[in-house]
Design a protein around this motif. Structure first.
Motif, PDB file in Angstrom:
ATOM      1  N   PRO A 161      13.152  27.614  55.920  1.00 39.60           N
ATOM      2  CA  PRO A 161      14.226  26.598  55.899  1.00 39.60           C
ATOM      3  C   PRO A 161      15.466  27.042  55.118  1.00 39.60           C
ATOM      4  CG  PRO A 161      12.289  25.846  54.624  1.00 39.60           C
ATOM      5  CD  PRO A 161      12.059  27.270  54.973  1.00 39.60           C
ATOM      6  N   GLY A 162      15.388  28.204  54.447  1.00 36.47           N
ATOM      7  CA  GLY A 162      16.445  28.638  53.529  1.00 36.47           C
ATOM      8  C   GLY A 162      17.858  28.658  54.103  1.00 36.47           C
ATOM      9  N   PRO A 163      18.069  29.235  55.304  1.00 37.16           N
ATOM     10  CA  PRO A 163      19.440  29.309  55.827  1.00 37.16           C
ATOM     11  C   PRO A 163      20.046  27.924  56.067  1.00 37.16           C
ATOM     12  CG  PRO A 163      17.967  30.769  57.050  1.00 37.16           C
ATOM     13  CD  PRO A 163      17.099  29.941  56.163  1.00 37.16           C
ATOM     14  N   TYR A 164      19.193  26.979  56.395  1.00 39.74           N
ATOM     15  CA  TYR A 164      19.673  25.640  56.768  1.00 39.74           C
ATOM     16  C   TYR A 164      19.903  24.786  55.517  1.00 39.74           C
ATOM     17  CZ  TYR A 164      18.053  28.172  60.674  1.00 39.74           C
ATOM     18  OH  TYR A 164      17.884  29.210  61.567  1.00 39.74           O
ATOM     19  N   GLU A 165      19.122  25.068  54.478  1.00 39.96           N
ATOM     20  CA  GLU A 165      19.411  24.455  53.185  1.00 39.96           C
ATOM     21  C   GLU A 165      20.736  25.035  52.659  1.00 39.96           C
ATOM     22  OE1 GLU A 165      16.972  23.442  49.163  1.00 39.96           O
ATOM     23  OE2 GLU A 165      17.249  25.575  49.530  1.00 39.96           O
ATOM     24  N   ARG A 166      20.932  26.320  52.873  1.00 35.97           N
ATOM     25  CA  ARG A 166      22.185  26.963  52.435  1.00 35.97           C
ATOM     26  C   ARG A 166      23.387  26.291  53.109  1.00 35.97           C
ATOM     27  NH1 ARG A 166      22.821  33.356  52.375  1.00 35.97           N
ATOM     28  NH2 ARG A 166      21.692  32.992  50.433  1.00 35.97           N
ATOM     29  N   VAL A 167      23.280  26.094  54.415  1.00 32.43           N
ATOM     30  CA  VAL A 167      24.365  25.422  55.148  1.00 32.43           C
ATOM     31  C   VAL A 167      24.606  24.016  54.555  1.00 32.43           C
ATOM     32  CG1 VAL A 167      24.899  24.328  57.377  1.00 32.43           C
ATOM     33  CG2 VAL A 167      24.160  26.721  57.293  1.00 32.43           C
ATOM     34  N   SER A 168      23.530  23.316  54.242  1.00 31.76           N
ATOM     35  CA  SER A 168      23.663  21.968  53.672  1.00 31.76           C
ATOM     36  C   SER A 168      24.431  22.019  52.351  1.00 31.76           C
ATOM     37  CB  SER A 168      22.285  21.354  53.416  1.00 31.76           C
ATOM     38  OG  SER A 168      21.484  21.405  54.576  1.00 31.76           O
ATOM     39  N   MET A 169      24.097  22.984  51.518  1.00 31.95           N
ATOM     40  CA  MET A 169      24.726  23.064  50.197  1.00 31.95           C
ATOM     41  C   MET A 169      26.193  23.507  50.296  1.00 31.95           C
ATOM     42  SD  MET A 169      22.623  21.971  47.886  1.00 31.95           S
ATOM     43  CE  MET A 169      22.433  20.703  49.102  1.00 31.95           C
ATOM     44  N   ILE A 170      26.495  24.361  51.288  1.00 32.56           N
ATOM     45  CA  ILE A 170      27.891  24.768  51.484  1.00 32.56           C
ATOM     46  C   ILE A 170      28.686  23.567  52.022  1.00 32.56           C
ATOM     47  CG2 ILE A 170      29.392  26.286  52.856  1.00 32.56           C
ATOM     48  CD1 ILE A 170      27.202  28.469  52.528  1.00 32.56           C
ATOM     49  N   ALA A 171      28.067  22.804  52.915  1.00 33.40           N
ATOM     50  CA  ALA A 171      28.716  21.591  53.442  1.00 33.40           C
ATOM     51  C   ALA A 171      28.983  20.603  52.309  1.00 33.40           C
ATOM     52  CB  ALA A 171      27.834  20.953  54.520  1.00 33.40           C
ATOM     53  N   HIS A 172      28.043  20.540  51.387  1.00 30.39           N
ATOM     54  CA  HIS A 172      28.203  19.645  50.233  1.00 30.39           C
ATOM     55  C   HIS A 172      29.436  20.064  49.413  1.00 30.39           C
ATOM     56  CE1 HIS A 172      27.011  17.193  46.788  1.00 30.39           C
ATOM     57  NE2 HIS A 172      27.217  18.256  46.033  1.00 30.39           N
ATOM     58  N   GLN A 173      29.605  21.364  49.236  1.00 34.50           N
ATOM     59  CA  GLN A 173      30.793  21.879  48.521  1.00 34.50           C
ATOM     60  C   GLN A 173      32.067  21.511  49.284  1.00 34.50           C
ATOM     61  OE1 GLN A 173      31.595  23.243  45.807  1.00 34.50           O
ATOM     62  NE2 GLN A 173      29.731  24.134  44.949  1.00 34.50           N
ATOM     63  N   PHE A 174      32.049  21.784  50.592  1.00 33.81           N
ATOM     64  CA  PHE A 174      33.245  21.529  51.400  1.00 33.81           C
ATOM     65  C   PHE A 174      33.600  20.038  51.391  1.00 33.81           C
ATOM     66  CE2 PHE A 174      32.437  25.488  54.285  1.00 33.81           C
ATOM     67  CZ  PHE A 174      33.065  26.295  53.349  1.00 33.81           C
ATOM     68  N   LYS A 175      32.589  19.199  51.452  1.00 34.36           N
ATOM     69  CA  LYS A 175      32.839  17.750  51.485  1.00 34.36           C
ATOM     70  C   LYS A 175      33.646  17.326  50.253  1.00 34.36           C
ATOM     71  CE  LYS A 175      30.308  13.410  52.094  1.00 34.36           C
ATOM     72  NZ  LYS A 175      28.979  12.808  52.219  1.00 34.36           N
ATOM     73  N   LYS A 176      33.356  17.982  49.127  1.00 38.32           N
ATOM     74  CA  LYS A 176      34.058  17.633  47.879  1.00 38.32           C
ATOM     75  C   LYS A 176      35.473  18.188  47.853  1.00 38.32           C
ATOM     76  CE  LYS A 176      31.013  19.424  45.013  1.00 38.32           C
ATOM     77  NZ  LYS A 176      30.409  19.953  43.801  1.00 38.32           N
ATOM     78  N   SER A 177      35.622  19.470  48.256  1.00 37.24           N
ATOM     79  CA  SER A 177      36.896  20.120  47.958  1.00 37.24           C
ATOM     80  C   SER A 177      37.630  20.692  49.171  1.00 37.24           C
ATOM     81  CB  SER A 177      36.645  21.256  46.964  1.00 37.24           C
ATOM     82  OG  SER A 177      35.705  22.130  47.512  1.00 37.24           O
ATOM     83  N   LYS A 204      24.380  12.643  59.114  1.00 32.62           N
ATOM     84  CA  LYS A 204      24.566  11.535  58.175  1.00 32.62           C
ATOM     85  C   LYS A 204      25.574  11.869  57.065  1.00 32.62           C
ATOM     86  CE  LYS A 204      21.882   8.801  54.890  1.00 32.62           C
ATOM     87  NZ  LYS A 204      20.594   8.696  54.221  1.00 32.62           N
ATOM     88  N   HIS A 205      25.423  13.053  56.481  1.00 35.68           N
ATOM     89  CA  HIS A 205      26.226  13.364  55.288  1.00 35.68           C
ATOM     90  C   HIS A 205      27.505  14.145  55.605  1.00 35.68           C
ATOM     91  CE1 HIS A 205      22.937  11.991  52.741  1.00 35.68           C
ATOM     92  NE2 HIS A 205      22.111  12.786  53.389  1.00 35.68           N
ATOM     93  N   TYR A 206      27.471  14.934  56.652  1.00 28.94           N
ATOM     94  CA  TYR A 206      28.611  15.814  56.939  1.00 28.94           C
ATOM     95  C   TYR A 206      29.010  15.707  58.410  1.00 28.94           C
ATOM     96  CZ  TYR A 206      25.893  17.738  53.007  1.00 28.94           C
ATOM     97  OH  TYR A 206      25.148  17.874  51.867  1.00 28.94           O
ATOM     98  N   PRO A 207      29.294  14.475  58.895  1.00 30.52           N
ATOM     99  CA  PRO A 207      29.520  14.318  60.342  1.00 30.52           C
ATOM    100  C   PRO A 207      30.668  15.190  60.844  1.00 30.52           C
ATOM    101  CG  PRO A 207      30.184  12.346  59.110  1.00 30.52           C
ATOM    102  CD  PRO A 207      29.457  13.227  58.156  1.00 30.52           C
ATOM    103  N   GLY A 208      30.417  15.895  61.933  1.00 33.62           N
ATOM    104  CA  GLY A 208      31.455  16.712  62.568  1.00 33.62           C
ATOM    105  C   GLY A 208      31.731  18.040  61.881  1.00 33.62           C
ATOM    106  N   MET A 209      31.088  18.313  60.760  1.00 33.26           N
ATOM    107  CA  MET A 209      31.416  19.548  60.033  1.00 33.26           C
ATOM    108  C   MET A 209      30.602  20.754  60.509  1.00 33.26           C
ATOM    109  SD  MET A 209      31.274  20.311  55.926  1.00 33.26           S
ATOM    110  CE  MET A 209      32.646  19.314  55.398  1.00 33.26           C
TER     111      MET A 209
END
Ligand SMILES: Cc1cc2nc3c(=O)[nH]c(=O)nc-3n(C[C@H](O)[C@H](O)[C@H](O)COP(=O)(O)OP(=O)(O)OC[C@H]3O[C@@H](n4cnc5c(N)ncnc54)[C@H](O)[C@@H]3O)c2cc1C
Lengths: 106, 421
Positions: free
Chosen positions: B193-209, B236-241
């Motif tokens: 699952p690592g690559p997809y968790e990585r994408v989630s965490m990068i999306a989390h960064q982008f969502k903020k900044s 749910k958390h990063y729609p369209g990203m």
């Protein structure tokens, strides 16, 4: 002073019931070496030295508490997918060996 | 537990090569185990053999680095949920608490016949049993155009260390509204699952900044681990990203150009502003050198983790073929305990118990949104076979997701303490 000795007797009382439970129930099939070996599976997640953040500490659990909890996961009365899976393959010998080992940990 | 054994002093001084010959002179009578690789598999094996044998086995851990940065939770560092320092660990606990001799050097080769490990310094250490847990090497050439040079422009960050810091800087510095391209590896690889968790965490960064940024995943596979859960979370958390493009859809990555940051596929050529490329993998080189591999990975005897090619060598973790166990830190830790018990049994006659394997992998999708997948395994003659398992469900209650995330924090503290203290 007085409150300290009350605390001490409460502690002793707990300690003795714990010990008694272990002795009275005789922990059928229990083997302390096997318990120690099985405990290796627990400490991948249950930190024996930390604060128990996110995952509770299990060192210091009384024998009766430990057995009750494990059985509740085994029967799926208690929720938690990981613990239900862990408990699922623990038979009586395993549970009792773990209980015996835990009762010997300080 | 903190009693200093004499061996401990040897261990702590072992960074100098002169100390290396000391254990065999001073403790020649003890059976000797050498462990190569102080990661999830090797650190656990060294600790358990030393701890449980209570001084009856001389254990030496050969690990190139003095500090081990876990790959697990490196994604959480990318998402600002962990500080970099908090995922680094040292080996003092193994030396001081358990008397493991630490040798911080590269193991260069193994002489199976003489039962010796040759070190970078030119010294060698002999063993009765050898444990190899070197993790992975990357097959850069598996992605056309990717190379050891390209890794600084498109970090893989799939081995612990500075790559993940580099990747984080590139994510944070990416231009506003830019495109991040992620290329996950083909199966089998470390941490499904690592690559997809990585994408989630990068999306989390982008969502903020950088909320107008996009992430494109060019996957060499047509499905992936925890797919339904990740896809639901991304929506749910990063729609369209985030756009995940399967191999079937893009038809394969034909070429990567690190200079222009272009990814050529049948479907289109994608231009990235920042990227992470994780190539195919194989067992760490020392396993090949010891001749215990068959192709990229090492076949093992499921009941003991002994290499099929050499009964005096045990292969743990990512390097082994532990079907059906995934390549994870949790799996490596579990396998290490099975091997430790078996090694002790064969060297000291202690009880050898029926092997029990388990794995659980937690992933973080967004703040307080944790998911998990896990299974029990048993050894059959052919393989390590799954006996039961579970996976988080889509649509779960947010309190349960929060508890799952908190549980992962507990697991991290548990496993790292199990490995290193
Ligand atoms: C982004 C990411 C996220 C992950 N998340 C999780 C997770 O949440 N949960 C989980 O369980 N797993 C996770 N993993 C997987 C986990 O990191 C690996 O599966 C695990 O580290 C494998 O352990 P190992 O012992 O095989 O190898 P490693 O832990 O990589 O250890 C190998 C060690 O051997 C040393 N070494 C190698 N060759 C030599 C040599 N010749 N001489 C001396 N030393 C040598 C290396 O320096 C290294 O320290 C993740 C991985 C990644 C990349």
């Amino acid at each position: 002073m007085k409150s300290k000795s009350i605390l001490l007797s409460i502690f002793l009382c707990f300690f003795l019931t714990n010990k008694l439970y272990a002795e009275q129930n005789q922990l059928v099939g229990a083997d302390v070496d096997y318990g120690e070996h099985l405990f290796g599976e627990c400490v991948t997640c249950h930190n024996s030295t930390g604060l128990g953040q996110g995952i509770p500490k299990i060192t210091g659990l009384k024998t009766s508490q430990f057995i009750t909890k494990i059985l509740a996961y085994k029967t799926k009365e208690k929720e938690n997918a990981v613990m239900q899976m862990v408990a699922e393959r623990l038979g009586e010998e395993e549970i009792n060996s773990l209980a015996l080992y835990l009762s010997k940990l300080k | 537990m903190t009693k200093m054994k004499r061996r401990t002093f040897v261990g702590m001084a072992a960074a100098t090569t002169t100390a290396l010959s000391m254990p065999s002179i001073a403790f020649g009578a003890l059976p000797r185990v050498v462990v190569i690789g102080g990661g999830a598999g090797g650190a656990t094996a060294a600790k358990y053999i030393a701890k449980d044998s209570k001084g009856a086995i001389d254990v030496t851990l050969v690990e190139a680095s003095k500090r081990y940065y876990t790959c697990f939770f490196s994604n959480l560092y990318l998402g600002d949920f962990r500080a970099y320092g908090s995922i680094g660990h040292n080996y003092y606990g193994l030396a001081v608490n358990h008397g493991v001799n630490m040798v911080h050097e590269w193991a260069l080769s193994v002489n199976n016949a003489a039962k010796k490990v040759n070190l970078g310094s030119g010294e060698s250490i002999s063993y009765d049993k050898l444990v190899i847990s070197p993790g992975i090497d990357l097959k850069f050439e598996s992605v056309n155009g990717y190379s050891a040079e390209a890794q600084s422009k498109m970090p893989h960050a799939w081995k612990s260390g500075t790559q993940v810091q580099l990747l984080k800087n590139q994510v944070k510095g990416m231009k506003k509204g830019g495109t991040f391209v992620m290329v996950p590896p083909p199966n089998p690889y470390r941490c499904p699952p690592g690559p997809y968790e990585r994408v989630s965490m990068i999306a989390h960064q982008f969502k903020k900044s950088n909320p107008t940024a996009k992430i494109v995943i060019l996957d060499p596979k047509n499905k992936f681990s925890k797919q339904g859960l990740f896809m639901e979370g991304w929506q749910k958390h990063y729609p369209g990203m985030i756009e995940w493009i399967s191999a079937e859809t893009h038809g394969g990555i034909k070429n990567i150009n690190a200079a222009t940051m272009e990814f050529e596929t049948d479907l289109d050529t994608f231009k990235a502003d920042a990227a992470s490329v994780v190539p195919a993998q194989r067992a760490g080189r020392i396993a090949m050198n010891a001749g215990v591999n068959n192709g990229d990975w090492c076949p093992i005897v499921p009941a003991s983790m002994q290499a099929q090619a050499d009964e005096n060598i045990y292969v743990l973790g990512d390097a082994s073929i532990a079907k059906s166990m995934p390549k994870s830190g949790f799996s490596a830790n579990s396998q290490a305990k099975v091997a430790a018990n078996h090694i002790r049994g064969s060297l000291t006659g202690s009880k050898v118990f029926t092997p029990r394997f388990a794995n659980t992998c937690w992933s973080l999708v967004a703040t307080n949104d944790g998911i998990k997948v896990g299974a029990n395994y048993k050894a059959t003659d052919e393989k390590i076979d799954k006996t039961s398992g579970f996976i988080s469900k889509t649509g779960e209650d947010s309190n349960l997701r929060k508890a799952t995330y908190e549980e992962s924090i507990g697991w991290y503290s548990g496993i790292t303490s199990d490995m290193f203290s």
